[in-house]
Design a protein around this motif. Structure first.
Motif, PDB file in Angstrom:
ATOM      1  N   ARG A 424       0.845  -1.206   0.000  1.00  0.00           N
ATOM      2  CA  ARG A 424       0.000   0.000   0.000  1.00  0.00           C
ATOM      3  C   ARG A 424       0.877   1.252   0.000  1.00  0.00           C
ATOM      4  O   ARG A 424       1.888   1.277   0.688  1.00  0.00           O
ATOM      5  N   TRP A 425       0.477   2.232  -0.739  1.00  0.00           N
ATOM      6  CA  TRP A 425       1.110   3.554  -0.901  1.00  0.00           C
ATOM      7  C   TRP A 425       2.306   3.498  -1.848  1.00  0.00           C
ATOM      8  O   TRP A 425       2.999   2.497  -1.961  1.00  0.00           O
ATOM      9  N   SER A 426       2.533   4.655  -2.462  1.00  0.00           N
ATOM     10  CA  SER A 426       3.606   4.727  -3.464  1.00  0.00           C
ATOM     11  C   SER A 426       4.981   4.539  -2.826  1.00  0.00           C
ATOM     12  O   SER A 426       5.927   4.156  -3.495  1.00  0.00           O
ATOM     13  N   LYS A 427       5.077   4.799  -1.495  1.00  0.00           N
ATOM     14  CA  LYS A 427       6.406   4.654  -0.871  1.00  0.00           C
ATOM     15  C   LYS A 427       6.584   3.278  -0.230  1.00  0.00           C
ATOM     16  O   LYS A 427       7.539   3.064   0.521  1.00  0.00           O
ATOM     17  N   ALA A 428       5.669   2.359  -0.491  1.00  0.00           N
ATOM     18  CA  ALA A 428       5.722   1.045   0.176  1.00  0.00           C
ATOM     19  C   ALA A 428       7.078   0.378   0.008  1.00  0.00           C
ATOM     20  O   ALA A 428       7.726   0.516  -1.029  1.00  0.00           O
TER      21      ALA A 428
END
Ligand code: UDP
Length: 502
Positions: A424-428
């Motif tokens: 989850r999330w672009s920085k995962a």
């Protein structure tokens, strides 16, 4: 600038329906599909308004002899601090998306002039169907007495949660949502729909730490207030697929009438397609054996994620098609440098073994998803991708990156049973072994989990297909909704300066 002379009525004695999409592929693609359906099913002249570059792209996707009109609105990106020729989010780095959305308000005076000239020529449009990002258009519609509906290109469930989350800002000190400061996994009921719960970890950084003057919060508040003033909302979804989400959206009577009119997924070929032989390659693989990986029209991933994805996909042993762009921080329009950005020798190895194809920039997604060899879609859970995958009966491995995507992923996993969230999330933080594990689970069609997901995805594809079917006197739910929408616009249209009563 379009004038009423340019805006011909392409059908005799018809009124105009004006479509105002936002300038992003995920919005233009369903708008074009909507235009085609309205053009086929109504006697009205359908006109799409947009910037010159997007109009040019749309034109190449129109069927021959269509009566759909395309009309240009002037747009000068440099006036808004944007690079020249930025007319679509697909050419913009993430930090310019917000200024780009704001810049779209510069269409307002042009729209105003167009409506003014049409109305004074006695050609008041029947309605304006405006993207939610262009919902400022409600003011012009009100001024000229024109029926206005928002076109929400998202799903009902994801949008309902997204609207609820952003309505109850600020979250920094909001006790309703901060039920447990340290427990990311503790569920809390949504303020507007207590029957639906969310985990704190499913809220992005912004709503969790946002101050009142956060630029995204200001923008969303503004959009929500415009949307509330519209006469209604149409959604690119299917009533039977999203009963809960549709119930949520209707429950507060906050968005006017709400119609589910999807699936609007007809694929145009909007970008110069980099030559690929995906379909030929898919033909060489057994049914449901290939994983398709794409993060939508505007995302990419960072270098370390790309390396781990590469290792994980290779280690999974499954064949794959991966749409790949330069990693975060590099120019999206640069050539892809596999030797620098992927594990050493990966591209050659997967090509030699026929294990994988890398598609640089843009793939024919609908054709890939619709191919019988495709067995799963590793996706960022953008709503178009979700709907396209489900329409083809393909289960989804989720890596939602932002916006309402985590809520779409929640729908897939918790409500529909056709998804598994991998990250989850672009920085995962992505780990190769986890990529290989999740791909293995979902692609194993004989295991309990993988088999069940496939079975459910096929059933859902049938439900979606039925929504736009009209046969033997039976009309699908989306056909009925489109008819009801047009009927509602007709019965609310202003004649001689006053609204007709029902
Ligand atoms: N798309 C495509 N080829 C690609 C990437 C994206 O055809 O290589 C299309 C995809 O089929 C979908 C749209 O672009 O229709 C992406 O919309 P979505 O809502 O999934 O994501 P967004 O781009 O808005 O984040």
């Amino acid at each position: 600038m379009a004038s009423e002379q340019e805006l011909r009525k392409t059908k005799a004695n018809s009124e105009h329906v004006l479509l105002l999409p936002f300038m992003a592929q995920g919005h233009l693609i369903p708008t074009l599909a909507l235009a085609k359906i309205l053009d086929q099913r109504t006697p009205h002249t359908i006109t799409i308004l947009n910037t010159p570059l997007n109009i040019q792209r749309l034109r190449s996707s129109l069927p021959p002899n269509t009566t759909i009109q395309l009309s240009k609105l002037p747009f000068n990106p440099t006036d808004h601090g944007l690079p020249p020729s930025s007319e679509n989010t697909d050419s913009l780095p993430p930090h310019l998306i917000l200024p780009f959305i704001r810049a779209s308000e510069s269409f307002q005076p042009h729209l105003h002039r167009l409506l003014s000239s049409l109305c004074s020529a006695g050609c008041r449009p029947l309605c304006i169907i405006s993207d939610e990002f262009m919902s400022w258009s409600v003011d012009s519609a009100r001024e000229f007495g024109i029926f206005h509906s928002v076109f929400n290109t998202g799903g009902a469930y994801g949008s309902a949660i997204f609207f609820s989350v952003w309505t109850h800002l600020p979250y920094k000190n909001n006790t309703t949502i901060h039920t447990a400061q340290d427990d990311e996994d503790e569920e809390f009921p949504l303020p507007d729909f207590p029957e639906t719960t969310l985990r704190r970890s499913q809220l992005s950084e912004s709503p969790r730490s946002v101050e009142e003057d956060d630029p995204w919060a200001v923008l969303f508040r503004k959009h929500l207030s415009f949307i509330e003033r519209s006469d209604g909302m149409i959604l690119n979804t299917v009533e039977e697929l999203e009963t809960k989400g549709m119930r949520h959206l209707r429950s507060k009577n906050r968005w006017g009438r709400v119609w589910a009119i999807g699936p609007l997924i007809r694929p145009p070929s909007p970008l110069p397609i980099v030559e690929t032989n995906c379909i030929e390659w898919l033909n060489q693989h057994p049914p449901a054996s290939v994983v398709y990986i794409s993060f939508g029209s505007q995302n990419t991933i960072n270098l370390s994620q790309m390396m781990e994805m590469g290792k994980g996909l290779e280690a999974s042993g499954k064949p794959f098609i991966w749409v790949i762009r330069p990693p975060t921080g590099f120019d999206l329009n640069d050539e892809f440098r596999a030797e620098e950005w992927l594990p050493e020798g990966l591209e050659e190895r997967i090509a030699a073994r026929k294990q994988g194809v890398l598609v640089k920039k843009w793939a024919p997604q609908m054709e890939i998803l619709g191919h019988e060899s495709t067995g799963a879609f590793l996706s960022h859970c953008g709503w178009n991708s979700v709907l396209e995958s489900l329409s083809c009966g393909v289960p989804i491995i989720g890596w939602p990156m932002g916006a309402e995507q985590p809520f779409n992923s929640k729908l897939l996993e918790e409500e529909l049973g056709v998804g598994v969230e991998m990250a989850r999330w672009s920085k995962a933080e992505i780990r190769a072994d986890e990529v290989a594990r999740v791909v293995g689970v979902v692609m194993d069609g004989v295991s309990e989990k993988g088999g069940e997901m496939r079975r459910k995805a096929k059933q859902i594809a049938e439900v979606i297909r039925g929504a736009l079917v009209e046969e033997e006197g039976r009309k699908g739910s989306s056909i009925r909704a489109i008819e009801d929408f047009i009927q509602t616009a007709l019965s609310n249209r202003r004649i001689d300066g006053c609204f007709k009563t029902h």
